[in-house]
Design a protein around this motif. Structure first.
Motif, PDB file in Angstrom:
ATOM      1  N   ALA A 102      21.669  31.646 -40.797  1.00  0.00           N
ATOM      2  CA  ALA A 102      22.850  32.722 -40.627  1.00  0.00           C
ATOM      3  C   ALA A 102      23.835  32.570 -39.580  1.00  0.00           C
ATOM      4  CB  ALA A 102      21.998  34.240 -41.069  1.00  0.00           C
ATOM      5  N   ASP A 103      23.013  32.378 -38.573  1.00  0.00           N
ATOM      6  CA  ASP A 103      23.781  32.183 -37.375  1.00  0.00           C
ATOM      7  C   ASP A 103      24.830  31.288 -37.235  1.00  0.00           C
ATOM      8  OD1 ASP A 103      24.155  33.264 -34.333  1.00  0.00           O
ATOM      9  OD2 ASP A 103      24.015  31.194 -34.230  1.00  0.00           O
ATOM     10  N   SER A 104      24.150  29.965 -37.743  1.00  0.00           N
ATOM     11  CA  SER A 104      24.958  28.952 -37.839  1.00  0.00           C
ATOM     12  C   SER A 104      26.209  28.965 -39.032  1.00  0.00           C
ATOM     13  CB  SER A 104      24.226  27.708 -38.232  1.00  0.00           C
ATOM     14  OG  SER A 104      23.278  27.354 -37.247  1.00  0.00           O
ATOM     15  N   LEU A 105      25.951  29.539 -40.085  1.00  0.00           N
ATOM     16  CA  LEU A 105      26.937  29.620 -41.186  1.00  0.00           C
ATOM     17  C   LEU A 105      28.119  30.584 -40.761  1.00  0.00           C
ATOM     18  CD1 LEU A 105      27.928  29.288 -44.061  1.00  0.00           C
ATOM     19  CD2 LEU A 105      26.657  31.516 -44.672  1.00  0.00           C
ATOM     20  N   VAL A 106      27.700  31.578 -39.746  1.00  0.00           N
ATOM     21  CA  VAL A 106      28.728  32.619 -39.205  1.00  0.00           C
ATOM     22  C   VAL A 106      29.946  31.616 -38.495  1.00  0.00           C
ATOM     23  CG1 VAL A 106      29.440  34.472 -37.711  1.00  0.00           C
ATOM     24  CG2 VAL A 106      27.774  34.603 -39.533  1.00  0.00           C
ATOM     25  N   THR A 107      29.252  30.832 -37.495  1.00  0.00           N
ATOM     26  CA  THR A 107      29.746  29.781 -36.637  1.00  0.00           C
ATOM     27  C   THR A 107      30.581  28.860 -37.512  1.00  0.00           C
ATOM     28  OG1 THR A 107      28.258  30.086 -34.909  1.00  0.00           O
ATOM     29  CG2 THR A 107      29.696  28.164 -34.726  1.00  0.00           C
ATOM     30  N   THR A 108      30.216  28.427 -38.507  1.00  0.00           N
ATOM     31  CA  THR A 108      30.981  27.495 -39.293  1.00  0.00           C
ATOM     32  C   THR A 108      32.179  28.154 -39.782  1.00  0.00           C
ATOM     33  OG1 THR A 108      28.784  26.151 -39.745  1.00  0.00           O
ATOM     34  CG2 THR A 108      30.717  26.035 -41.534  1.00  0.00           C
ATOM     35  N   ILE A 109      31.775  29.166 -40.678  1.00  0.00           N
ATOM     36  CA  ILE A 109      33.029  30.118 -41.019  1.00  0.00           C
ATOM     37  C   ILE A 109      34.160  30.225 -40.113  1.00  0.00           C
ATOM     38  CG2 ILE A 109      33.784  32.087 -42.389  1.00  0.00           C
ATOM     39  CD1 ILE A 109      30.888  32.339 -43.464  1.00  0.00           C
ATOM     40  N   MET A 110      33.826  30.751 -38.733  1.00  0.00           N
ATOM     41  CA  MET A 110      34.547  30.928 -37.792  1.00  0.00           C
ATOM     42  C   MET A 110      35.643  29.532 -37.508  1.00  0.00           C
ATOM     43  SD  MET A 110      32.780  33.594 -35.152  1.00  0.00           S
ATOM     44  CE  MET A 110      34.295  33.996 -34.396  1.00  0.00           C
ATOM     45  N   VAL A 117      34.994  28.295 -30.958  1.00  0.00           N
ATOM     46  CA  VAL A 117      33.738  28.693 -31.211  1.00  0.00           C
ATOM     47  C   VAL A 117      32.789  27.961 -30.237  1.00  0.00           C
ATOM     48  CG1 VAL A 117      33.815  28.782 -33.711  1.00  0.00           C
ATOM     49  CG2 VAL A 117      33.167  26.702 -32.704  1.00  0.00           C
ATOM     50  N   ASP A 118      33.264  27.576 -29.030  1.00  0.00           N
ATOM     51  CA  ASP A 118      32.413  27.011 -27.982  1.00  0.00           C
ATOM     52  C   ASP A 118      31.745  27.963 -27.134  1.00  0.00           C
ATOM     53  OD1 ASP A 118      33.273  24.554 -28.646  1.00  0.00           O
ATOM     54  OD2 ASP A 118      34.961  24.538 -27.398  1.00  0.00           O
ATOM     55  N   ARG A 123      33.846  34.131 -28.759  1.00  0.00           N
ATOM     56  CA  ARG A 123      33.877  34.588 -30.111  1.00  0.00           C
ATOM     57  C   ARG A 123      33.764  35.938 -30.619  1.00  0.00           C
ATOM     58  NH1 ARG A 123      29.949  30.270 -30.519  1.00  0.00           N
ATOM     59  NH2 ARG A 123      28.398  31.720 -31.552  1.00  0.00           N
ATOM     60  N   VAL A 124      32.943  36.705 -29.906  1.00  0.00           N
ATOM     61  CA  VAL A 124      32.925  38.133 -30.009  1.00  0.00           C
ATOM     62  C   VAL A 124      34.034  38.983 -29.810  1.00  0.00           C
ATOM     63  CG1 VAL A 124      31.542  40.210 -29.307  1.00  0.00           C
ATOM     64  CG2 VAL A 124      30.423  38.053 -29.821  1.00  0.00           C
TER      65      VAL A 124
END
Length: 249
Positions: A102-110, A117-118, A123-124
């Motif tokens: 789930a964490d990886s998916l959020v990063t991918t969408i962003m 996203v680095d 990001r927040v």
């Protein structure tokens, strides 16, 4: 007399200028509070200075305006929804793995939308401008993810983290990723024009969502038991429900 008049004019001008400055600052504060909601209070509590907090939030907004954010095309949004559906389906067998994915998916969408996203903290801050009412969910979900990696997260913590990630996924995918978060604080919920929820995994028109990510269980078996109980009790069938042969119950 001439000197007195000049002094009075200068004083009046200074008073008007000062009053205008006060009104401008008040209006700026109100706009920031309305725009950032609970994030305004969080930054204010952390900084301890209203001027510093508002300067930080104004800087976030300025940076966000300079980002080259993109809308998501329908095919991409559906692919991400499919990815999420798979993650929530894996929660029962591997809660920790589901949180990591789930964490990886959020990063991918962003990243797909154009967010840098680095750095997590950046990001927040960036996402707090567009979705200030779910950004705290993101922080909490990441905290639980880190706790899981350290071996200190319970299953209920992981379930809550998946719920938090879900609110952010919903917000990022809503209206192609362009809509400002306007739901109730912390819920991250959005609707299409016809009033239905976007995702198949969420309730539609008041029906119970048996595949919810925060209540993983044997949905089909439970539903079958409910149907048998309704028939034995002679109660009313579920709205629009059908038997497997196509006839209405």
């Amino acid at each position: 007399m001439t000197v007195l008049i000049v002094v009075i004019v200068v004083v009046v001008v200074l008073l008007l200028a000062g009053g205008g400055l006060v009104l401008a600052r008040r209006k700026r504060s109100e706009q920031l509070q309305e725009s950032f909601g609970p994030e305004y209070d969080r930054v204010l509590d952390r900084s301890g200075s209203k001027s510093e907090a508002e300067a930080e939030l104004a800087e976030r907004r300025k940076r966000h305006q300079q980002l080259d954010l993109r809308s998501l095309d329908p095919q991409t949004r559906e692919r991400f929804r499919g990815d999420w559906k798979q993650i929530q389906g894996e929660f029962v067998d591997d809660p920790g793995g589901a949180v990591d994915k789930a964490d990886s998916l959020v990063t991918t969408i962003m990243r797909e939308r154009g967010y840098p996203v680095d750095d997590f903290d950046q990001r927040v801050d960036d996402i707090s401008v567009e979705h200030p009412r779910v950004v705290e969910n993101y922080r909490e979900a990441r905290r639980v993810r880190d706790a899981h990696r350290n071996g200190s997260a319970e299953t209920e913590d992981l379930r809550g983290a998946v719920t938090s990630y879900r609110s952010l996924v919903d917000a990022l995918l809503d209206e192609g990723g362009n809509g400002h978060d306007g739901g109730a604080p912390g819920d991250g919920r959005h609707r299409e024009d016809d009033g239905r929820h976007r995702d198949e995994g969420r309730p539609v028109e008041g029906r119970h969502d048996e595949g919810r990510y925060d209540e993983p269980r044997g949905a089909e078996g439970e539903r079958a038991g409910q149907v048998r109980q309704e028939r034995e009790a002679g109660g009313p069938p579920a709205d629009g429900a059908h038997d497997h042969d196509g006839s209405r119950r």
